[in-house]
Design a protein around this motif. Structure first.
Motif, PDB file in Angstrom:
ATOM      1  N   PHE A  77      35.461  33.949  38.887  1.00  0.00           N
ATOM      2  CA  PHE A  77      36.292  34.952  39.576  1.00  0.00           C
ATOM      3  C   PHE A  77      35.425  35.830  40.475  1.00  0.00           C
ATOM      4  N   GLN A  78      34.302  36.325  39.944  1.00  0.00           N
ATOM      5  CA  GLN A  78      33.439  37.235  40.697  1.00  0.00           C
ATOM      6  C   GLN A  78      32.765  36.523  41.878  1.00  0.00           C
ATOM      7  N   ASN A  79      32.382  35.278  41.694  1.00  0.00           N
ATOM      8  CA  ASN A  79      31.772  34.530  42.798  1.00  0.00           C
ATOM      9  C   ASN A  79      32.727  34.406  43.984  1.00  0.00           C
ATOM     10  N   THR A  80      34.002  34.181  43.671  1.00  0.00           N
ATOM     11  CA  THR A  80      34.997  34.066  44.737  1.00  0.00           C
ATOM     12  C   THR A  80      35.222  35.419  45.423  1.00  0.00           C
ATOM     13  N   ILE A  81      35.237  36.487  44.615  1.00  0.00           N
ATOM     14  CA  ILE A  81      35.350  37.833  45.193  1.00  0.00           C
ATOM     15  C   ILE A  81      34.184  38.084  46.145  1.00  0.00           C
ATOM     16  N   ARG A  82      32.965  37.706  45.715  1.00  0.00           N
ATOM     17  CA  ARG A  82      31.770  37.913  46.532  1.00  0.00           C
ATOM     18  C   ARG A  82      31.909  37.171  47.869  1.00  0.00           C
ATOM     19  N   GLU A  83      32.437  35.974  47.842  1.00  0.00           N
ATOM     20  CA  GLU A  83      32.621  35.184  49.061  1.00  0.00           C
ATOM     21  C   GLU A  83      33.643  35.842  49.985  1.00  0.00           C
ATOM     22  N   GLU A  84      34.743  36.330  49.398  1.00  0.00           N
ATOM     23  CA  GLU A  84      35.787  36.959  50.212  1.00  0.00           C
ATOM     24  C   GLU A  84      35.297  38.244  50.863  1.00  0.00           C
TER      25      GLU A  84
END
Length: 293
Positions: A77-84
């Motif tokens: 979840f956090q990795n995707t947030i970081r990408e966004e």
């Protein structure tokens, strides 16, 4: 409900998933989602413990929300947030964060300008365009009578919106600030009426009771509130949340006024207001108002 927007790689954006899945979330999960949305997902870059503390939920709630959105766990979840967050296009109002402003970063003008620019950006970021269009159509309908009401701080927003609407279209009323005279107005409220109400923290119980009475009589509610959401949201057919925090003892309503002015532009574009405005100008001229003679 609109479908989640897709990122360039085809995956749905977390921002949209959090908004579209609101009805399926528990109270704690909604509080966590609001924390993420209020800070444009940046809060999600913290550790799971820090994020849970900020949202006042348990770490288990963070994991449950991540899995409910389709992620393997918090790390995914956090990795995707970081990408966004990294991919987000720089907002137009970020131009205020220039070296010229930074040179006076400790001055209240600079701090307030930066806070307001972030408020407006975040308000735009979380705005549901479809809901905005639906509210614009609703408030443009000449068959509907529009009533406006604000609280202790937001009455000025209600008056501002009222002053514009009454020029654009007929059938617009500003409710009196005193609850003792509300019953007279409530007598005329039915399914063809819309109450536009402004309510930010500290939320006012009298406004909530008014909104409930309007809905019980068949009318509907368009609510302008802060990022946390007034209890009136439970009665509203349309709700607009705006960021209001500022470096002051008072909340800022500039983001709310931004939405008001955008709605005014949309309503005028849908209304045959040219003749009405021309008649107003003629009346002003005939009555010699503003001429001093």
């Amino acid at each position: 409900m609109t479908e989640p927007t897709a990122s360039p790689d085809g995956k749905a954006l977390i921002w949209d998933m959090l908004k579209t899945q609101q009805p399926d979330l528990t109270a704690a999960e909604r509080r966590l989602a609001a924390t993420l949305l209020d800070d444009s997902l940046v809060a999600g870059l913290q550790s799971i413990t820090k994020l849970a503390e900020l949202a006042q939920v348990s770490t288990a709630t963070v994991v449950r929300l991540a899995r409910k959105l389709g992620f393997d766990g918090f790390s995914d979840f956090q990795n995707t947030i970081r990408e966004e967050v990294a991919a987000r296009v720089k907002q137009p109002l970020a131009k205020l964060e220039t070296s010229a402003m930074e040179a006076h970063s400790d001055h209240i003008i600079s701090r307030f300008a930066l806070a307001v620019s972030r408020n407006i950006n975040a308000t735009i970021d979380r705005l549901d365009v479809q809901e905005f269009e639906e509210a614009t159509n609703l408030l443009s309908d000449p068959k509907r009578h529009i009533y406006l009401m604000g609280g202790r701080i937001t009455r000025s927003n209600a008056i501002y919106f009222y002053n514009h609407l009454q020029i654009i279209r007929p059938g617009v009323s500003l409710l009196d600030a005193s609850p003792s005279v509300w019953p007279q107005s409530l007598l005329d409220i039915d399914a063809s009426a819309t109450l536009v109400v402004f309510d930010i923290r500290r939320y006012e119980k009298q406004l909530e009771r008014l909104a409930k009475l309007v809905v019980e009589q068949g009318g509907n509610i368009v609510l302008f509130t802060d990022q946390w959401g007034s209890p009136i949201e439970a009665h509203a057919s349309h709700c607009f949340r705006s960021m209001v925090e500022a470096p002051s003892s008072w909340d800022s309503t500039l983001a709310i006024n931004f939405l008001i002015e955008a709605l005014v532009a949309g309503i005028q574009a849908r209304s045959s207001s040219t003749d009405r405005i021309a008649a107003l100008e003629k009346m002003i001229g005939a009555s010699r108002i503003f001429r001093g003679t």
